[in-house]
Design a protein around this motif. Structure first.
Motif, PDB file in Angstrom:
ATOM      1  N   ALA A 180     -13.887   7.981  88.214  1.00  0.00           N
ATOM      2  CA  ALA A 180     -14.838   8.175  89.310  1.00  0.00           C
ATOM      3  C   ALA A 180     -16.248   8.427  88.776  1.00  0.00           C
ATOM      4  N   THR A 181     -16.346   9.156  87.678  1.00  0.00           N
ATOM      5  CA  THR A 181     -17.662   9.420  87.079  1.00  0.00           C
ATOM      6  C   THR A 181     -18.304   8.132  86.577  1.00  0.00           C
ATOM      7  N   MET A 182     -17.518   7.295  85.895  1.00  0.00           N
ATOM      8  CA  MET A 182     -18.064   6.027  85.394  1.00  0.00           C
ATOM      9  C   MET A 182     -18.489   5.116  86.540  1.00  0.00           C
ATOM     10  N   ARG A 183     -17.673   5.084  87.615  1.00  0.00           N
ATOM     11  CA  ARG A 183     -18.039   4.234  88.748  1.00  0.00           C
ATOM     12  C   ARG A 183     -19.314   4.746  89.410  1.00  0.00           C
ATOM     13  N   LEU A 186     -22.339   3.787  87.293  1.00  0.00           N
ATOM     14  CA  LEU A 186     -22.705   2.378  87.497  1.00  0.00           C
ATOM     15  C   LEU A 186     -23.450   2.190  88.804  1.00  0.00           C
ATOM     16  N   ASP A 187     -22.950   2.851  89.848  1.00  0.00           N
ATOM     17  CA  ASP A 187     -23.622   2.716  91.142  1.00  0.00           C
ATOM     18  C   ASP A 187     -25.043   3.250  91.085  1.00  0.00           C
ATOM     19  N   VAL A 188     -25.226   4.386  90.393  1.00  0.00           N
ATOM     20  CA  VAL A 188     -26.570   4.965  90.284  1.00  0.00           C
ATOM     21  C   VAL A 188     -27.490   4.036  89.495  1.00  0.00           C
ATOM     22  N   ALA A 189     -26.974   3.470  88.397  1.00  0.00           N
ATOM     23  CA  ALA A 189     -27.806   2.591  87.567  1.00  0.00           C
ATOM     24  C   ALA A 189     -28.205   1.327  88.322  1.00  0.00           C
ATOM     25  N   VAL A 190     -27.276   0.766  89.077  1.00  0.00           N
ATOM     26  CA  VAL A 190     -27.592  -0.464  89.818  1.00  0.00           C
ATOM     27  C   VAL A 190     -28.477  -0.167  91.014  1.00  0.00           C
ATOM     28  N   ALA A 196     -32.495  -3.318  85.453  1.00  0.00           N
ATOM     29  CA  ALA A 196     -32.542  -4.344  84.410  1.00  0.00           C
ATOM     30  C   ALA A 196     -31.418  -5.343  84.619  1.00  0.00           C
ATOM     31  N   ALA A 197     -31.682  -6.575  84.231  1.00  0.00           N
ATOM     32  CA  ALA A 197     -30.668  -7.625  84.397  1.00  0.00           C
ATOM     33  C   ALA A 197     -29.426  -7.315  83.575  1.00  0.00           C
ATOM     34  N   GLN A 198     -29.629  -6.748  82.397  1.00  0.00           N
ATOM     35  CA  GLN A 198     -28.478  -6.401  81.574  1.00  0.00           C
ATOM     36  C   GLN A 198     -27.614  -5.327  82.241  1.00  0.00           C
ATOM     37  N   THR A 199     -28.264  -4.370  82.926  1.00  0.00           N
ATOM     38  CA  THR A 199     -27.512  -3.325  83.622  1.00  0.00           C
ATOM     39  C   THR A 199     -26.671  -3.920  84.737  1.00  0.00           C
ATOM     40  N   VAL A 200     -27.257  -4.841  85.491  1.00  0.00           N
ATOM     41  CA  VAL A 200     -26.518  -5.481  86.588  1.00  0.00           C
ATOM     42  C   VAL A 200     -25.349  -6.286  86.037  1.00  0.00           C
ATOM     43  N   ALA A 201     -25.594  -7.011  84.929  1.00  0.00           N
ATOM     44  CA  ALA A 201     -24.513  -7.816  84.338  1.00  0.00           C
ATOM     45  C   ALA A 201     -23.398  -6.920  83.803  1.00  0.00           C
ATOM     46  N   LEU A 202     -23.801  -5.803  83.151  1.00  0.00           N
ATOM     47  CA  LEU A 202     -22.795  -4.885  82.624  1.00  0.00           C
ATOM     48  C   LEU A 202     -21.977  -4.267  83.752  1.00  0.00           C
ATOM     49  N   ALA A 203     -22.650  -3.902  84.841  1.00  0.00           N
ATOM     50  CA  ALA A 203     -21.935  -3.336  85.987  1.00  0.00           C
ATOM     51  C   ALA A 203     -20.962  -4.349  86.574  1.00  0.00           C
ATOM     52  N   GLY A 204     -21.366  -5.624  86.591  1.00  0.00           N
ATOM     53  CA  GLY A 204     -20.478  -6.658  87.119  1.00  0.00           C
ATOM     54  C   GLY A 204     -19.235  -6.843  86.270  1.00  0.00           C
ATOM     55  N   ARG A 205     -19.367  -6.637  84.962  1.00  0.00           N
ATOM     56  CA  ARG A 205     -18.202  -6.770  84.084  1.00  0.00           C
ATOM     57  C   ARG A 205     -17.315  -5.528  84.115  1.00  0.00           C
ATOM     58  N   LEU A 206     -17.944  -4.350  84.251  1.00  0.00           N
ATOM     59  CA  LEU A 206     -17.174  -3.113  84.188  1.00  0.00           C
ATOM     60  C   LEU A 206     -16.437  -2.801  85.486  1.00  0.00           C
ATOM     61  N   ARG A 207     -17.032  -3.167  86.624  1.00  0.00           N
ATOM     62  CA  ARG A 207     -16.390  -2.833  87.892  1.00  0.00           C
ATOM     63  C   ARG A 207     -14.975  -3.400  87.999  1.00  0.00           C
ATOM     64  N   PRO A 208     -14.750  -4.684  87.700  1.00  0.00           N
ATOM     65  CA  PRO A 208     -13.366  -5.187  87.789  1.00  0.00           C
ATOM     66  C   PRO A 208     -12.403  -4.464  86.851  1.00  0.00           C
ATOM     67  N   GLU A 209     -12.913  -4.114  85.653  1.00  0.00           N
ATOM     68  CA  GLU A 209     -12.043  -3.395  84.732  1.00  0.00           C
ATOM     69  C   GLU A 209     -11.716  -1.995  85.240  1.00  0.00           C
ATOM     70  N   LEU A 210     -12.709  -1.328  85.826  1.00  0.00           N
ATOM     71  CA  LEU A 210     -12.450  -0.005  86.394  1.00  0.00           C
ATOM     72  C   LEU A 210     -11.471  -0.096  87.565  1.00  0.00           C
ATOM     73  N   ASP A 211     -11.642  -1.140  88.372  1.00  0.00           N
ATOM     74  CA  ASP A 211     -10.708  -1.322  89.487  1.00  0.00           C
ATOM     75  C   ASP A 211      -9.297  -1.588  88.970  1.00  0.00           C
ATOM     76  N   ARG A 212      -9.207  -2.338  87.881  1.00  0.00           N
ATOM     77  CA  ARG A 212      -7.891  -2.631  87.310  1.00  0.00           C
ATOM     78  C   ARG A 212      -7.238  -1.357  86.773  1.00  0.00           C
ATOM     79  N   VAL A 213      -8.033  -0.517  86.080  1.00  0.00           N
ATOM     80  CA  VAL A 213      -7.493   0.745  85.578  1.00  0.00           C
ATOM     81  C   VAL A 213      -7.083   1.645  86.738  1.00  0.00           C
TER      82      VAL A 213
END
Length: 413
Positions: A180-183, A186-190, A196-213
């Protein structure tokens, strides 16, 4: 020796006891026969008495002849008696053989009775009632030592199972906090102005992994809850309604893969959203079972998810349900390639998948069918997986049927 080595222990004990009794009887009869035998002593003829060939000499010869005749008759009688004794001994030996088998079976049953009681009690004890013990009473002998050893083993197994379930449950709960803290991070950063574009891209990659976990942890919690038997309040659950809701909720995924769904009345593939609701309404009377509504809903959802996610493009799903011998049966079949039954049987194990198409899949956690099996067993049912000869998989869930609530129209199974 081959007879003694094969078969059950009771049969082997019966043969050993019977052989011992029969051997003792044979020795006893043989000794009786030998000790009962008598010998006929023959008297050698002596010289004729003095008097020459007179009348007295003739009388002696006649007497001697008479004695020899009596000896022959006595020998014949003795031979007949020995023959009758031998025949009687053989008959007695045959009777003794039958009696020995009967006595051997009775004695073997009495000797093995405590072991049978221990075996039946051990069979009743499973992962859900490891708290039970044999608690065999009686003198301290080999049987009681065996029972006490089994009780000690059950105690260690109970402690091990409890520790495993506590660990899975506690670890799953504790891991939700950092997720929950990591999610949230990510929400705060986005959510920042002009991220930053890199932040948005990183959030897009991490969200599915967090959902999977998160789904994985949810599966762990469900598995631990089902295996621990923590069902909570048991209420009547209409399986047909649960299946209808599960299929309706996955209508988008079914349509995306172009799957054909054949329902309980054969109409689920016509106008998917409407057909899903209408198709399962064809089951009359409703198919009721009793248990945890949340867990049973998850059971059906996992079965439907498995049929949708691991199906081929343009494939089909066939759903059927009904009552049989007081049991509620839910069957979900899918088409596809021919599967190996040995590997299919292992799908109820956590993280077990079929082939490379399931390994590392982002759509599943590898716990789906293991959770289904655990929930079914916790409700007194079972899960059966069958590789269809034509290709694809047949998933059958059998649960105890129950009466629906008053006014529902459900009938008791």
């Amino acid at each position: 020796m081959g007879v003694l080595r094969g078969g059950t222990v009771r049969r082997r004990f019966t043969m050993l006891y019977a052989a011992g009794f029969l051997g003792s009887g044979a020795v006893l009869l043989a000794l009786s026969y030998l000790m009962s035998g008598t010998r006929v002593t023959s008297i050698a003829p002596g010289p004729p008495p003095d008097g020459g060939a007179g009348g007295t000499g003739g009388s002696a010869v006649a007497a001697e002849q008479r004695i020899q005749d009596l000896q022959r008759q006595l020998a014949e009688v003795q031979g007949q008696q020995n023959h009758r004794l031998l025949v009687g001994s053989l008959v007695a030996l045959l009777v003794m053989a039958g009696v020995s088998l009967l006595l051997g079976r009775v004695l073997a049953g009495r000797v093995l009775r405590p072991l049978r009681l221990i075996t039946s009690a051990t069979r009743r004890i499973s992962a859900d009632n490891l708290h039970e013990r044999l608690a065999v009473a009686g003198p301290v002998d080999e049987v009681k030592e065996l029972a006490d050893t089994v009780d000690s083993l059950l105690e260690r197994l109970e402690a091990s199972f409890a520790a495993q379930r506590r660990f899975v449950g506690n670890a799953s709960h504790e891991l939700r906090t950092p997720l929950a803290t990591m999610r949230a991070s990510l929400d705060v950063a986005v959510a920042k102005p002009e991220p930053a574009a890199q932040t948005v891209a990183l959030a897009g990659r991490l969200r599915p992994e967090l959902d999977r976990v998160d789904r994985l942890l949810d599966g762990f919690l469900l598995l631990a809850r089902a295996q621990h038997g923590a069902l909570g309040e048991r209420t009547p659950v209409a399986l047909d309604g649960v299946v209808a809701r599960a299929l309706t909720a996955r209508a988008a995924g079914i349509a995306a893969k172009g799957l054909t769904v054949e329902g309980l009345d054969g109409g689920l593939d016509e106008g998917l959203d409407e057909g899903l609701d209408r198709g399962l309404d064809g089951l009359r009377p409703p198919l009721w079972t009793r248990g945890s509504a949340a867990l049973l809903s998850r059971l059906v959802e996992n079965v439907v998810d498995n049929a949708v996610v691991h199906n081929q493009e343009g494939g089909w799903i066939r759903v059927s349900a009904g009552r049989e011998d007081g049991r509620a049966r839910l069957v979900v079949e899918t088409g596809g390639r021919v599967l190996d039954q040995g590997r299919v049987d292992r799908l109820t194990r956590p993280f077990e998948r079929l082939g490379a198409d399931r390994t590392g899949s982002e759509d599943g956690s590898g716990l789906g069918l293991s959770v289904v099996a655990a929930i079914a067993e916790a409700h007194g049912g079972r899960l059966a997986l069958l590789a269809r000869p034509e290709g694809g998989l047949c998933v059958t869930v059998v649960l105890p049927a129950a009466a629906g609530p008053e006014g529902s129209g459900g009938a008791a199974a």
